[in-house]
Design an enzyme around this catalytic site. Structure first.
Site, short mmCIF file in Angstrom:
data_model
loop_
_atom_site.label_atom_id
_atom_site.label_comp_id
_atom_site.label_asym_id
_atom_site.label_seq_id
_atom_site.Cartn_x
_atom_site.Cartn_y
_atom_site.Cartn_z
N HIS A 179 0.85 -1.19 0.00
CA HIS A 179 0.00 0.00 0.00
C HIS A 179 0.89 1.24 0.00
O HIS A 179 2.04 1.20 0.43
CB HIS A 179 -0.89 -0.02 1.25
CG HIS A 179 -1.87 1.08 1.32
ND1 HIS A 179 -1.59 2.29 1.94
CD2 HIS A 179 -3.15 1.18 0.85
CE1 HIS A 179 -2.65 3.08 1.86
NE2 HIS A 179 -3.61 2.44 1.21
N THR A 181 1.32 3.61 1.80
CA THR A 181 1.89 4.04 3.08
C THR A 181 3.08 3.19 3.52
O THR A 181 3.69 3.48 4.55
CB THR A 181 0.82 3.98 4.18
OG1 THR A 181 0.30 2.64 4.24
CG2 THR A 181 -0.31 4.96 3.91
N LYS A 182 3.40 2.14 2.77
CA LYS A 182 4.44 1.20 3.20
C LYS A 182 5.81 1.60 2.65
O LYS A 182 5.95 2.55 1.88
CB LYS A 182 4.07 -0.22 2.76
CG LYS A 182 2.74 -0.71 3.34
CD LYS A 182 2.72 -0.65 4.86
CE LYS A 182 1.49 -1.31 5.47
NZ LYS A 182 0.24 -0.57 5.24
N ASN A 183 6.84 0.85 3.04
CA ASN A 183 8.21 1.20 2.66
C ASN A 183 8.43 1.12 1.16
O ASN A 183 9.04 1.99 0.56
CB ASN A 183 9.21 0.29 3.37
CG ASN A 183 9.23 0.50 4.87
OD1 ASN A 183 8.21 0.83 5.47
ND2 ASN A 183 10.39 0.32 5.48
#
Length: 374
Positions: A179, A181-183
């Site tokens: 997603h 928002t992830k790294n």
């Protein structure tokens, strides 16, 4: 907002690879870029089988199917987590048994597990919160002693390790998120990791709508048909092409995020002490993938005041999960046990902005100017 909570990072090659995927003439999935990504995860992280999915939620739903969860089965899940962790198993008819967090971090309290296991328990789902490992040695020993499956919700845990193993490579199965928002990201997207040979063939079938299509294209059967349950879990080549550009830059992304994490950790020591705030614990035996930086305030009122103050400085900070055992959907199904640590983190945990291009100096400058209301 001057400093958002999150900002997706683009390496510059995402659109180039998407265009290449289109030119290759196969964009429906399981093509060139899907195979490149899956091979990378298997070879670099030690998963026996890796399958891209359209989301981490889909990967978790595949785990529930592979675990053969049926109505009445019990699945142990931490209460302090995103709804998908439990929902995937509820959809199969499971009764969720919620576990509390540890006192010093939001991960599942492994010391409670023995008291929660019954003859109906089929699986334990662990969430590596903030990319920091749960106590996997103890959890696996308990699960093996009771012949229970362990599923790692590693949504936040890409590149993190527990001792010598990467997270997601320890339990029987694992799910990751890409997603935005992830790294590393692909907008939406996920990964199912399989570490137990028993589940590999069926995972491919479930992934391909319950058909043995993958075997057909490998020449292992002369025709394919509907042989099991499943769904359309695999993503398009466009998503996989985007993800490949991120994978190529994963070391650079991780290096920058870790620099930001350590800057926060060092710069906020005195501020945290002055306000009776706990900084996110720095992992000792486990690694830190800098997925997030959080603090634990002394009260909900203090947390809300800091959020409001930072917003006045055009900086967005957020709280995180609400305890699932108190959710509207599940509160009447929960067995009534108090889960005080989960509630503590629900009420007091505050996440600071964390993304590749973050100006962390500005966030720290704003925080240290905050004064506790009298």
């Amino acid at each position: 907002m001057k400093i958002p909570f999150n900002k997706p990072y683009f390496t510059g090659k995402e659109t180039k690879y998407i265009e290449d995927a289109v030119k290759r003439g196969m964009i429906s999935g399981n093509g060139y870029y899907t195979k490149k990504c899956q091979t990378y995860f298997q070879e670099s992280f030690g998963f026996k089988k890796a399958l891209l999915t359209t989301s981490c939620t889909d990967a978790l739903e595949m785990c529930a199917m592979l675990a053969n969860i049926k109505p009445g089965d019990e699945v142990i899940v931490p209460s302090y987590t995103f709804v998908s962790t439990a929902l995937a198993f509820v959809r199969q008819g499971a009764n969720i048994v919620f576990a509390d967090s540890k006192t010093d971090n939001p991960n599942i309290d492994e010391t409670q597990l023995e008291t929660l296991i019954t003859n109906k328990t089929k699986a334990i789902v662990v969430v590596h919160y903030a990319g920091v490992a749960c106590n996997m040695d103890t959890i696996m020993a308990i699960a093996n002693a009771h012949s229970i499956l362990v599923i790692e919700d590693a949504a936040q845990a890409i590149c993190s390790r527990y001792k010598e193993k990467y997270l997601g490579a320890i339990g029987h199965m694992a799910a990751f998120s890409f997603h935005e928002t992830k790294n590393i990201i692909s907008g939406e997207g996920g990964l199912l990791a399989i570490n137990d040979d028993r589940f590999i063939n069926r995972a491919e079938i479930i992934w391909e709508k319950g058909t043995n299509r993958a075997e057909f294209f490998r020449g292992e059967v002369n025709k394919y048909g509907w042989v099991d349950t499943g769904s359309s879990f695999l993503p398009s080549e466009i998503i996989a092409a985007f993800l490949w550009a991120q994978i190529e830059n994963i070391d650079n992304i991780q290096k920058k995020r870790l620099q930001l994490w350590h800057y926060y950790n060092n710069a906020l020591v005195n501020w945290a002490h002055a306000h009776d705030i706990k900084l996110m614990p720095e992992p000792e035996k486990e690694t830190n993938n800098a997925h997030m930086f959080y603090v634990v305030c002394k009260s909900m009122a203090q947390r809300d005041a800091i959020i409001k103050y930072l917003k006045s400085k055009n900086i967005l900070s957020v709280f995180h999960y609400l305890s699932l055992h108190k959710s509207q959907f599940y509160k009447n199904k929960h067995d009534g046990r108090a889960l005080p640590n989960s509630d503590k983190f629900s009420e007091r945990l505050l996440r600071l902005p964390m993304f590749y291009e973050l100006d962390a100096v500005e966030v720290v400058k704003a925080l240290v100017s905050y004064k506790t209301p009298r």
